[in-house]
Design an enzyme around this catalytic site. Structure first.
Site, PDB file in Angstrom:
ATOM      1  N   GLU A 109       0.815  -1.219   0.000  1.00 49.79           N
ATOM      2  CA  GLU A 109       0.000   0.000   0.000  1.00 49.79           C
ATOM      3  C   GLU A 109       0.845   1.265   0.000  1.00 49.79           C
ATOM      4  O   GLU A 109       0.818   2.044   0.954  1.00 49.79           O
ATOM      5  CB  GLU A 109      -0.889   0.021   1.249  1.00 49.79           C
ATOM      6  CG  GLU A 109      -1.796  -1.175   1.370  1.00 49.79           C
ATOM      7  CD  GLU A 109      -2.567  -1.168   2.680  1.00 49.79           C
ATOM      8  OE1 GLU A 109      -3.692  -1.662   2.679  1.00 49.79           O
ATOM      9  OE2 GLU A 109      -2.041  -0.669   3.691  1.00 49.79           O
ATOM     10  N   CYS A 156      -1.127  33.439  11.298  1.00 47.99           N
ATOM     11  CA  CYS A 156      -0.935  34.054  12.607  1.00 47.99           C
ATOM     12  C   CYS A 156      -0.618  32.973  13.621  1.00 47.99           C
ATOM     13  O   CYS A 156      -1.471  32.584  14.429  1.00 47.99           O
ATOM     14  CB  CYS A 156      -2.181  34.826  13.012  1.00 47.99           C
ATOM     15  SG  CYS A 156      -2.497  36.157  11.876  1.00 47.99           S
ATOM     16  N   ARG A 166       3.022   7.643   0.004  1.00 47.28           N
ATOM     17  CA  ARG A 166       4.080   8.635  -0.180  1.00 47.28           C
ATOM     18  C   ARG A 166       4.966   8.337  -1.397  1.00 47.28           C
ATOM     19  O   ARG A 166       5.265   9.224  -2.192  1.00 47.28           O
ATOM     20  CB  ARG A 166       4.953   8.639   1.070  1.00 47.28           C
ATOM     21  CG  ARG A 166       5.916   9.809   1.200  1.00 47.28           C
ATOM     22  CD  ARG A 166       6.836   9.602   2.406  1.00 47.28           C
ATOM     23  NE  ARG A 166       6.109   9.262   3.603  1.00 47.28           N
ATOM     24  CZ  ARG A 166       5.627  10.133   4.477  1.00 47.28           C
ATOM     25  NH1 ARG A 166       5.844  11.418   4.314  1.00 47.28           N
ATOM     26  NH2 ARG A 166       4.945   9.730   5.536  1.00 47.28           N
TER      27      ARG A 166
HETATM   28  C1  PLP Z   1      -0.797   5.854   5.514  1.00 48.99           C
HETATM   29  C2  PLP Z   1      -0.989   4.410   5.186  1.00 48.99           C
HETATM   30  C3  PLP Z   1      -0.316   3.851   4.112  1.00 48.99           C
HETATM   31  C4  PLP Z   1       0.663   4.617   3.247  1.00 48.99           C
HETATM   32  O1  PLP Z   1       1.809   4.965   3.924  1.00 48.99           O
HETATM   33  P1  PLP Z   1       2.986   5.730   3.115  1.00 48.99           P
HETATM   34  O2  PLP Z   1       3.993   6.007   4.152  1.00 48.99           O
HETATM   35  O3  PLP Z   1       2.380   6.964   2.564  1.00 48.99           O
HETATM   36  O4  PLP Z   1       3.447   4.798   2.055  1.00 48.99           O
HETATM   37  C5  PLP Z   1      -0.568   2.534   3.806  1.00 48.99           C
HETATM   38  N1  PLP Z   1      -1.437   1.795   4.532  1.00 48.99           N
HETATM   39  C6  PLP Z   1      -2.103   2.318   5.586  1.00 48.99           C
HETATM   40  C7  PLP Z   1      -3.044   1.468   6.323  1.00 48.99           C
HETATM   41  C8  PLP Z   1      -1.900   3.628   5.956  1.00 48.99           C
HETATM   42  O5  PLP Z   1      -2.554   4.131   6.993  1.00 48.99           O
END
Ligand code: PLP
Length: 436
Positions: A294, A365, A297
């Site tokens: 998954e 601010c 980033r």
């Molecule tokens: C945020 C998240 C990701 C992605 O993480 P990255 O650091 O952006 O690759 C994948 N799986 C779950 C469950 C997340 O909460």
């Protein structure tokens, strides 16, 4: 300035001006105004391709990458992601709605989050979300009940915490036993929730999920979590006679915000994880589950930069210099939240020596409205100059707010010679749209 700001090959300089995706940042800033999120469509597609091809090569056709869309969620991105053959993680009804608007194939969507409301659950089911990644026992019960009311059987994965600290930042560390996310293996609760889910008539348990954190550079983190998850799959097989078909190892591969951070090869990492998983499965006598990763980033971060115009330059004699820009923590709250590092470039003065240390601050601010402290700029930097903050494609637009009633910047895509608006700039009128 040294060239330490060329973090990726979609950045270059010509006649003192920073180019992004082969395009002049100065011309794009003139065309669209600032602050401006720029995204490089080609780079997003390349990043997708790297995951897709490596998963296919080392795991085969049954495995796939899911884009964790909280990193950057807008209609255009779901279109690109689905064209590239990735599934998507969604964490709210708002992200589901956005994916639907893009015509995203919802059977490839995975609904994450530690507290889905009954309304969210019903909305996701009504819109055909393929999988729920179920966080806890209450949620298993709620999903089963709502699925029964709708006369359907809902596929789920169970989110478990393997008890790993990936040694990154606390704020983005999610795989420890003490976490608001998931159900712990160590305490025996993961086995209990598995038995519970298997007993529910309107739930189809497909496998297990974990996500140990973010900004992970060390592939050992994935090997350790895979080892614990596979051991658990084997224990479940022996105790409950259920063999998991899917193992989702989450996201978290790191990206380069500054030149001292390493470049990691996704392909090599996936190759190593695949080799380990194959060996471990045969050692445990289980069949290899279909793998999900998954990335969030690492799909979009280096495909984005933010452009700002310099306003006030304040030199406090014998103390410090402040360079203020026309955006701030409203479009990039990550330094304020995590003290995140960023590379900052005087985008139309890259050929001048960077001799002046200053804090790059926003217009809100709030003293904590800092984009990056201690950056080096040419001494001539002044009102009207262009500044680029690099690697802002992830968790900038998606975390943006309207604090101080500042409208959110647009997202403009560059794609070779083309450029187009993917998200319009918010207008002042937009800000009062819901005010009565
Ligand atoms: C945020 C998240 C990701 C992605 O993480 P990255 O650091 O952006 O690759 C994948 N799986 C779950 C469950 C997340 O909460």
């Amino acid at each position: 300035m040294s060239n330490s700001y060329i973090l990726t090959d979609n950045l270059s300089v010509k006649d003192g001006v920073l180019f992004f995706g082969g395009r002049s940042t100065k011309e794009l800033a003139e065309k669209y105004g600032t602050p401006l999120y720029l995204m490089d469509e080609k780079r997003i597609r390349q990043n997708c391709c790297e995951y897709r091809d490596a998963l296919k090569e080392f795991f085969g056709d049954d495995s796939c990458a899911l884009y964790a869309s909280k990193a950057a969620s807008f209609v255009g991105i779901y279109r690109i992601i689905s064209q590239e053959g990735l599934g998507a993680d969604v964490v709210s009804s708002g992200e589901i709605h956005t994916a639907l608007k893009a015509g995203f194939p919802m059977e490839n969507a995975y609904f994450q989050g530690n507290n889905k409301t009954d309304w969210d659950i019903a909305y996701a089911m009504d819109n055909g979300v393929g999988y729920f990644v179920c966080d806890n026992v209450e949620e298993v019960d709620a999903i089963d009940k709502i699925a029964a009311e709708k006369g359907l059987k809902q596929k789920i994965l169970l989110r478990l915490t393997p008890g790993i600290d990936p040694h990154t930042y606390d704020e983005v560390c999610t795989g420890k036993v003490d976490s608001k996310f998931g159900t712990a293996i160590e305490t025996g609760q993961a086995m209990e929730i598995t038995a519970h889910a298997l007993s529910k008539p309107n739930i189809i348990l497909c496998g297990f999920h974990c996500h140990v954190g973010s900004m992970v550079f060390d592939s050992d983190v994935f090997l350790r979590s895979a080892e614990i998850m596979l051991q658990f799959i084997s224990d479940v097989k022996n105790k409950l006679g259920f063999e998991a078909g899917i193992l989702d190892l989450g996201g978290g591969y790191g990206v380069r915000y500054v030149s001292s951070q390493p470049v990691i090869s996704i392909r090599e990492n996936i190759k190593e994880v695949a080799k380990f998983i194959k060996a471990k499965c045969s050692e445990l006598g289980i069949s290899r589950p279909s793998i999900r990763l998954e990335p969030g980033r690492s799909i979009v971060a280096d495909a984005g930069i933010t452009l700002y115009t310099v306003g006030t330059v304040k030199k406090i004699t014998d103390y410090k210099n402040y360079v203020s820009i026309d955006g701030g923590m409203t479009d990039n709250p990550r330094y304020a939240l995590y003290e995140s590092k960023y590379t900052v470039v005087p985008a139309d003065k890259t050929d001048e020596p960077a001799t002046m240390e200053c804090d790059l601050v926003g217009r809100c601010c709030e003293s904590g409205d800092i984009i990056q402290p201690k950056v080096m700029f040419p001494g001539s930097v002044c009102r009207g100059d262009l500044v680029a903050v690099l690697t802002t494609g992830a968790y900038n637009y998606s975390m943006a707010s309207n604090y101080n009633r500042i409208p959110r910047p647009p997202v403009v895509m560059v794609n070779g010679d083309e450029d187009y608006i993917a998200v319009k700039r918010e207008s002042l009128e937009d800000l009062t749209l819901n005010d009565i």
